[in-house]
Design a protein around this motif. Structure first.
Motif, PDB file in Angstrom:
ATOM      1  N   ALA A  36       0.853  -1.185   0.000  1.00  0.00           N
ATOM      2  CA  ALA A  36       0.000   0.000   0.000  1.00  0.00           C
ATOM      3  C   ALA A  36       0.888   1.234   0.000  1.00  0.00           C
ATOM      4  O   ALA A  36       2.029   1.199   0.463  1.00  0.00           O
ATOM      5  CB  ALA A  36      -0.915  -0.009   1.223  1.00  0.00           C
ATOM      6  N   PHE A  37       0.334   2.328  -0.545  1.00  0.00           N
ATOM      7  CA  PHE A  37       1.083   3.580  -0.636  1.00  0.00           C
ATOM      8  C   PHE A  37       0.193   4.681  -0.083  1.00  0.00           C
ATOM      9  O   PHE A  37      -0.953   4.834  -0.501  1.00  0.00           O
ATOM     10  CB  PHE A  37       1.441   3.861  -2.099  1.00  0.00           C
ATOM     11  N   LEU A  38       0.725   5.440   0.874  1.00  0.00           N
ATOM     12  CA  LEU A  38      -0.064   6.452   1.558  1.00  0.00           C
ATOM     13  C   LEU A  38       0.673   7.791   1.511  1.00  0.00           C
ATOM     14  O   LEU A  38       1.843   7.874   1.873  1.00  0.00           O
ATOM     15  CB  LEU A  38      -0.280   6.017   3.017  1.00  0.00           C
TER      16      LEU A  38
ATOM     17  N   GLY B   9      -6.009   1.252   9.307  1.00  0.00           N
ATOM     18  CA  GLY B   9      -6.856   0.459   8.415  1.00  0.00           C
ATOM     19  C   GLY B   9      -6.061  -0.175   7.282  1.00  0.00           C
ATOM     20  O   GLY B   9      -6.259  -1.351   6.948  1.00  0.00           O
ATOM     21  N   ILE B  10      -5.128   0.583   6.698  1.00  0.00           N
ATOM     22  CA  ILE B  10      -4.296   0.054   5.614  1.00  0.00           C
ATOM     23  C   ILE B  10      -3.393  -1.065   6.119  1.00  0.00           C
ATOM     24  O   ILE B  10      -3.225  -2.088   5.458  1.00  0.00           O
ATOM     25  CB  ILE B  10      -3.475   1.195   4.965  1.00  0.00           C
ATOM     26  N   VAL B  11      -2.815  -0.885   7.303  1.00  0.00           N
ATOM     27  CA  VAL B  11      -1.952  -1.925   7.890  1.00  0.00           C
ATOM     28  C   VAL B  11      -2.752  -3.211   8.118  1.00  0.00           C
ATOM     29  O   VAL B  11      -2.303  -4.309   7.770  1.00  0.00           O
ATOM     30  CB  VAL B  11      -1.306  -1.427   9.201  1.00  0.00           C
ATOM     31  N   GLU B  12      -3.954  -3.083   8.676  1.00  0.00           N
ATOM     32  CA  GLU B  12      -4.784  -4.267   8.934  1.00  0.00           C
ATOM     33  C   GLU B  12      -5.133  -4.989   7.638  1.00  0.00           C
ATOM     34  O   GLU B  12      -5.070  -6.222   7.555  1.00  0.00           O
ATOM     35  CB  GLU B  12      -6.057  -3.867   9.691  1.00  0.00           C
ATOM     36  N   ARG B  13      -5.507  -4.233   6.599  1.00  0.00           N
ATOM     37  CA  ARG B  13      -5.837  -4.855   5.309  1.00  0.00           C
ATOM     38  C   ARG B  13      -4.606  -5.526   4.684  1.00  0.00           C
ATOM     39  O   ARG B  13      -4.719  -6.583   4.059  1.00  0.00           O
ATOM     40  CB  ARG B  13      -6.430  -3.811   4.357  1.00  0.00           C
ATOM     41  N   SER B  14      -3.436  -4.909   4.861  1.00  0.00           N
ATOM     42  CA  SER B  14      -2.203  -5.489   4.308  1.00  0.00           C
ATOM     43  C   SER B  14      -1.886  -6.830   4.963  1.00  0.00           C
ATOM     44  O   SER B  14      -1.457  -7.771   4.297  1.00  0.00           O
ATOM     45  CB  SER B  14      -1.027  -4.521   4.500  1.00  0.00           C
TER      46      SER B  14
END
Length: 204
Positions: free
Chosen positions: A54-56, A67-72
């Motif tokens: 992911a890129f933020l 949220g991005i960490v959990e989805r990753s």
């Protein structure tokens, strides 16, 4: 890994590539953040070329990052036997050093290179591979391996000392002085410190 693209010494994209190229660490999710690199094209390139999950863009909200960490984590579930990987890297190090002492530098290089592929963060593998490359006349490859060893273990005197020697042999006098100064700061005893100081003076 929450990884900033812009770091002071090693670029974030380079770190992502190293992680993805490792058998031991390649399963770890990488979330890259950046205030400099922006837009969906950069995000796509980071995912396709560097294996970023992911890129933020900065600034961001903490709950967005969580949220991005959990989805990753959910997207990249992998069963990696860390103990087996560590044992294999250790075996390759031991066998590589034994092959070197037996005079088979080709086999030693193959074994140590295989170990680095498994565990790129094992500084002892990189140190011995750097020494071996140096003995085989591959000075620039040796410098690269020893630089990596020092990045991983900044207090490893033998890596820094051999790096200084290689820079000097390659004609990089100023870089050699810098490396000798680093070696001086981690030298194991007063006699070694005195020898290094005298050597630095002779180079200057």
């Amino acid at each position: 890994v929450i990884l900033d693209a812009m770091l002071p010494e090693v670029h974030g994209f380079d770190i992502a590539k190293r992680i993805r190229g490792s058998s031991r660490y390649g399963h770890i999710p990488i979330v890259m953040v950046s205030a400099v690199y922006r837009g969906w094209r950069i995000a796509q390139d980071a995912k396709q070329s560097y294996g970023v999950d992911a890129f933020l863009e900065k600034p961001f909200k903490v709950n967005e990052l969580v949220g991005i960490v959990e989805r990753s984590f959910q997207a990249r579930r992998a069963d990696v036997d860390q103990e087996r990987m560590s044992a294999e890297a250790e075996r390759l190090l031991k066998d590589g050093v034994a092959a070197y002492h037996a005079g088979d530098t080709t086999k030693a290089a193959e074994l140590l290179e295989a170990g680095v592929n498994i565990d790129p963060l094992a500084y002892r593998l990189r140190f011995h591979l750097g020494l071996l490359y140096g003995k085989r006349g591959r000075v620039y490859d040796a410098i690269e391996q020893l630089e990596r060893a020092v990045q991983i273990q900044s207090q490893h005197f033998a890596s820094i000392k051999n790096l200084a020697i290689l820079y000097q042999q390659a004609g990089f006098r100023n870089k050699a002085v810098e490396a000798w100064e680093r070696a001086l700061s981690v030298a194991p005893d007063d006699e070694t410190k005195k020898t290094i100081k005298d050597h630095i003076v002779s180079l200057l």
